[in-house]
Enzyme design. Structure first.
Site, mmCIF file in Angstrom:
data_model
loop_
_atom_site.group_PDB
_atom_site.id
_atom_site.type_symbol
_atom_site.label_atom_id
_atom_site.label_comp_id
_atom_site.label_asym_id
_atom_site.label_seq_id
_atom_site.Cartn_x
_atom_site.Cartn_y
_atom_site.Cartn_z
ATOM 1 N N ARG A 1 -42.131 -28.043 -39.886
ATOM 2 C CA ARG A 1 -43.464 -28.640 -40.001
ATOM 3 C C ARG A 1 -43.409 -30.172 -40.012
ATOM 4 O O ARG A 1 -44.340 -30.832 -39.583
ATOM 5 C CB ARG A 1 -44.194 -28.117 -41.238
ATOM 6 C CG ARG A 1 -43.654 -28.616 -42.559
ATOM 7 C CD ARG A 1 -44.366 -27.954 -43.747
ATOM 8 N NE ARG A 1 -44.049 -28.565 -45.011
ATOM 9 C CZ ARG A 1 -42.974 -28.296 -45.733
ATOM 10 N NH1 ARG A 1 -42.081 -27.423 -45.307
ATOM 11 N NH2 ARG A 1 -42.768 -28.898 -46.885
ATOM 12 N N HIS B 1 -38.388 -35.452 -44.725
ATOM 13 C CA HIS B 1 -39.750 -35.200 -44.265
ATOM 14 C C HIS B 1 -40.205 -36.109 -43.132
ATOM 15 O O HIS B 1 -41.064 -35.716 -42.344
ATOM 16 C CB HIS B 1 -40.738 -35.336 -45.428
ATOM 17 C CG HIS B 1 -40.573 -34.280 -46.463
ATOM 18 N ND1 HIS B 1 -41.478 -34.107 -47.473
ATOM 19 C CD2 HIS B 1 -39.611 -33.339 -46.670
ATOM 20 C CE1 HIS B 1 -41.097 -33.113 -48.258
ATOM 21 N NE2 HIS B 1 -39.949 -32.632 -47.784
ATOM 22 N N HIS C 1 -32.721 -64.365 -46.242
ATOM 23 C CA HIS C 1 -31.981 -65.156 -47.223
ATOM 24 C C HIS C 1 -32.058 -64.586 -48.637
ATOM 25 O O HIS C 1 -31.109 -64.650 -49.402
ATOM 26 C CB HIS C 1 -32.497 -66.599 -47.212
ATOM 27 C CG HIS C 1 -33.968 -66.698 -47.439
ATOM 28 N ND1 HIS C 1 -34.883 -66.433 -46.437
ATOM 29 C CD2 HIS C 1 -34.689 -66.994 -48.536
ATOM 30 C CE1 HIS C 1 -36.107 -66.575 -46.912
ATOM 31 N NE2 HIS C 1 -36.022 -66.907 -48.189
#
Length: 144
Positions: free
Chosen positions: A131, A97, A9
């Site tokens: 990575r 990332h 809400h």
């Protein structure tokens, strides 16, 4: 891109502003709430994350007063990487990332205009992989 969106809400008005702007370029699926009447935000987080988890390639946007509650609730589900973003840079990094698949926003802490800019950045930023993929894979192994 298919985007599921839900709010409690406190963020009903901001959700409507986001839908108006984002539907120009994306398929928006509104999962509620449908008014400013008080509701329990975890219920809407659950509805949205179940859609994102079963609809490959989709993402979600959750809104509440601060964004914190929705973020906590969404991240209880394996496979969800919900990011509370208050800046464009947060949105960019959460995608690059962390491969976030749910954006959480706070209607009481970000203007409608800022939330639109944050959402557009989130939606247009790709995951870098590399990575970062190793790190998201680690979290998946832990059940996060």
């Amino acid at each position: 891109m298919k985007i599921y969106i839900a709010a409690d809400h406190a963020a009903f008005i901001q959700k409507a502003a986001l839908i108006r702007e984002l539907k120009k370029d994306h398929e928006m699926i509104d999962l509620g709430t449908d008014s400013e009447a008080s509701v329990h935000y975890p219920n809407f987080a659950q509805i949205l994350v179940q859609k994102v988890l079963t609809d490959k390639g989709s993402v979600g946007i959750l809104l509440c007063g601060s964004g914190i509650g929705m973020s906590i609730a969404a991240n209880r589900f394996k496979g969800i990487r919900a990011a509370l973003c208050r800046t464009i840079e947060d949105a960019k990094l959460s995608r690059e990332h962390n491969n976030a698949n749910v954006l959480c926003l706070g209607a009481r802490v970000s203007s409608n205009e800022d939330s639109v800019a944050i959402a557009k950045t989130f939606l247009s930023t790709p995951f870098e992989g590399g990575r970062h993929q190793i790190r998201t894979d680690l979290m998946d192994q832990w059940g996060c």
